[in-house]
Write an enzyme that holds these catalytic residues in place. Structure first.
Site, PDB file in Angstrom:
ATOM      1  N   LYS A  19       0.815  -1.222   0.000  1.00 50.58           N
ATOM      2  CA  LYS A  19       0.000   0.000   0.000  1.00 50.58           C
ATOM      3  C   LYS A  19       0.846   1.270   0.000  1.00 50.58           C
ATOM      4  O   LYS A  19       0.560   2.229  -0.695  1.00 50.58           O
ATOM      5  CB  LYS A  19      -0.924   0.012   1.235  1.00 50.58           C
ATOM      6  CG  LYS A  19      -2.110  -0.929   1.060  1.00 50.58           C
ATOM      7  CD  LYS A  19      -3.146  -0.692   2.130  1.00 50.58           C
ATOM      8  CE  LYS A  19      -2.756  -1.431   3.393  1.00 50.58           C
ATOM      9  NZ  LYS A  19      -3.807  -1.566   4.380  1.00 50.58           N
ATOM     10  N   HIS A 247      21.524  -3.903   3.466  1.00 46.82           N
ATOM     11  CA  HIS A 247      21.630  -2.515   2.990  1.00 46.82           C
ATOM     12  C   HIS A 247      23.067  -1.974   3.091  1.00 46.82           C
ATOM     13  O   HIS A 247      23.626  -1.482   2.120  1.00 46.82           O
ATOM     14  CB  HIS A 247      20.697  -1.594   3.768  1.00 46.82           C
ATOM     15  CG  HIS A 247      19.247  -2.003   3.705  1.00 46.82           C
ATOM     16  ND1 HIS A 247      18.707  -2.678   2.639  1.00 46.82           N
ATOM     17  CD2 HIS A 247      18.230  -1.829   4.579  1.00 46.82           C
ATOM     18  CE1 HIS A 247      17.413  -2.884   2.869  1.00 46.82           C
ATOM     19  NE2 HIS A 247      17.102  -2.386   4.040  1.00 46.82           N
TER      20      HIS A 247
HETATM   21  C1  BG6 Z   1      13.872  -1.997   5.855  1.00 49.98           C
HETATM   22  C2  BG6 Z   1      13.982  -2.487   7.262  1.00 49.98           C
HETATM   23  O1  BG6 Z   1      14.564  -2.843   5.002  1.00 49.98           O
HETATM   24  O2  BG6 Z   1      14.412  -0.700   5.750  1.00 49.98           O
HETATM   25  C3  BG6 Z   1      13.328  -1.509   8.241  1.00 49.98           C
HETATM   26  O3  BG6 Z   1      13.391  -3.764   7.384  1.00 49.98           O
HETATM   27  C4  BG6 Z   1      13.831  -0.101   8.021  1.00 49.98           C
HETATM   28  O4  BG6 Z   1      13.592  -1.914   9.569  1.00 49.98           O
HETATM   29  C5  BG6 Z   1      13.773   0.276   6.562  1.00 49.98           C
HETATM   30  O5  BG6 Z   1      13.047   0.789   8.784  1.00 49.98           O
HETATM   31  C6  BG6 Z   1      14.415   1.615   6.275  1.00 49.98           C
HETATM   32  O6  BG6 Z   1      14.180   2.008   4.953  1.00 49.98           O
HETATM   33  P1  BG6 Z   1      14.113   3.529   4.537  1.00 49.98           P
HETATM   34  O7  BG6 Z   1      14.022   3.493   3.058  1.00 49.98           O
HETATM   35  O8  BG6 Z   1      12.929   4.113   5.199  1.00 49.98           O
HETATM   36  O9  BG6 Z   1      15.388   4.124   5.048  1.00 49.98           O
END
Ligand code: BG6
Length: 495
Positions: A19, A247
């Site tokens: 969503k 990441h």
């Molecule tokens: C996700 C994690 O992959 O990335 C979350 O599972 C985290 O815990 C999120 O909050 C952060 O992503 P962004 O794009 O909001 O920095």
């Protein structure tokens, strides 16, 4: 005239990610005329819903964020008219066969290309892939599947998942998302390095003293922007698996790789995997873990991690971790790559900080006062928020004396570019539709990433290592300072 169609099926259509991210990203692509002429979007989930109900649900999170052109509402209606819903179980071949029938009707005899986005919990990945591939793959075009992490929770479970998916899909059909690779400044990393002569020659142990990859969120596991973070998931995985192993490690690999032969996806991923394979698996002493505790500030009380009813009171799951990693190759030998990731910290930020070595000799050293560390150049790539690239340089403070000072050469995106930066999911979805694999994780990269983290994750769990507690909204455990100090560096974000 385009003789082919693309249908995108979002499996797990009523979930938060779908969503808040996937449907809005698809709409943004449509708005920008990036989707093919003939496309259809299907939401697939267990609950019963009509097409109209799906459209209504999606429409609440669509925004005309790009600009406020007058035809936005019209575009939104056109987009919603291309969205349909199919209710089915994730492990039912019959239900996917029904979907296949509907897809065929929409394709109207054109070449059919099908993209499935699996936005569902990992325990049903394989079943859904099996059913989608056996009952709803394209007969005459391509079939691709996007999967989101977690891709297992250690080397073994990840390998099992890879093997299970392999039974139904070829590697080039699987698009493993790491949404950080879709972020504008991460995408820019290679441009910055490989297209600027002033950076590329400095990109090695000879001139770089440490590289820091920092991720912090100023909220706890209650989630971001209303995207629910399942605590069942988080408590089982923790911050190392949630942020570092994917990441931050992906950014590190892109940062440290050798020049790829070309910008082709395979060439880039070949170089990234070499970096990962040249790294030493993490040892326990290379890692600091933390967990946030409740804290009251300005009369507001913020809950601790284990205050959540769904988290076991004695949970040792880290919500913060810092780690030092090393790449044992000729370019990076001895350079600490420091990672830090945490929730419920004092600020929300993701950045890459490159700290350069001291200038040799001491021509100006005495003009810096006492702290030579303050005099080294630093290149900062701020991934979010307020995307920016800045380089700290030394210069003379104007005046008759000889005092030196640090200043920033600053490329602030908001000041330089008027166009809004696309969301990571937009780029990644477009790439998947176009078959561009550069930003997706190949199975050998995934296996190497797990190989680095699995031993230490097991040791942390087996030895029941107690995390260092830190107050909600603080700068995190003090152990992280010592970890950096052991490598003779300081965290750049702490000044
Ligand atoms: C996700 C994690 O992959 O990335 C979350 O599972 C985290 O815990 C999120 O909050 C952060 O992503 P962004 O794009 O909001 O920095």
């Amino acid at each position: 005239k385009d003789k082919s169609t693309v249908s995108i099926t979002v499996v797990g259509a009523s979930g938060d990610l779908a969503k808040k991210k996937i449907f809005p990203a698809l709409f943004a692509l449509y708005y920008e005329d990036c989707l093919p002429e003939h496309f259809t979007i299907f939401g697939y989930a267990r609950s019963k819903m009509t097409d109209a109900e799906l459209r209504n649900m999606i429409s609440r999170t669509l925004t005309c964020r790009i600009d406020k052109r007058a035809n936005c509402d019209e575009k939104m209606d056109q987009f919603l008219n291309r969205c349909f819903y199919h209710s089915g179980q994730y492990d039912s071949q019959n239900n996917f066969a029904e979907l296949d029938k509907k897809l065929k009707e929409h394709e109207g005899g054109r070449i059919s290309n099908r993209l499935f986005y699996l936005s569902i919990p990992p325990n049903i990945f394989t079943a859904a892939v099996r059913c989608a591939s056996l009952s709803a793959s394209s007969a005459n075009g391509w079939t691709r599947v996007i999967v989101e992490k977690p891709f297992g929770r250690d080397s073994e479970s990840s390998a099992a998942l890879t093997n299970a998916l392999k039974q139904y899909l070829e590697e080039d059909q699987i698009f493993r998302i790491d949404h950080y690779l879709g972020k504008e400044l991460v995408e820019n990393l290679s441009v910055l390095r490989f297209s600027n002569l002033i950076f590329e020659p400095l990109w090695s142990r000879q001139y770089i003293r440490s590289v820091q990859l920092i991720f912090s969120e100023d909220f706890g596991t209650e989630g971001r922007e209303g995207i629910f973070l399942s605590l069942k998931y988080f408590d089982n995985y923790g911050i190392i698996r949630d942020i570092m192993q994917n990441h931050l490690l992906q950014i590190l690999a892109l940062f440290a790789m050798e020049t790829p032969v070309s910008l082709d996806g395979e060439d880039i991923r070949n170089e990234k995997v070499k970096v990962l394979r040249s790294m030493r698996p993490l040892q326990l002493e290379d890692v600091v873990i933390g967990q946030y505790k409740s804290h009251t500030k300005g009369g507001v009380s913020y809950p601790g991690y284990t205050d959540d009813k769904t988290v076991p009171k004695d949970s040792l799951t880290p919500t913060f971790a810092a780690a030092s990693l090393f790449i044992d190759n000729a370019r990076w030998d001895g350079v600490p790559f420091l990672m830090k990731a945490g929730k419920a910290l004092h600020t929300k930020r993701a950045e890459i900080r490159v700290q350069f070595r001291h200038v040799p000799g001491n021509l100006y050293n005495r003009n810096f006062g006492t702290d030579l560390d303050q005099a080294t150049n630093e290149l900062v790539i701020r991934v979010q928020p307020d995307e920016a690239i800045y380089l700290t340089i030394n210069n003379k403070v104007p005046g008759l004396g000889m005092r030196l000072d640090r200043s920033n050469l600053n490329l602030l995106y908001a000041a330089r570019y008027s166009k809004e930066i696309p969301d990571a999911y937009e780029r990644l979805l477009l790439d998947a539709v176009e078959g561009e694999r550069r930003l997706f994780i190949r199975s050998d990269e995934l296996a190497s990433a797990w190989a680095l983290f699995t031993p230490v994750l097991k040791e942390l769990e087996e030895k029941k290592i107690i995390p260092e507690y830190y107050p909600y909204g603080s700068r995190g455990p003090v152990g992280a300072y010592y970890l950096a100090a052991r490598h003779n560096v300081r965290w750049g974000d702490l000044g």
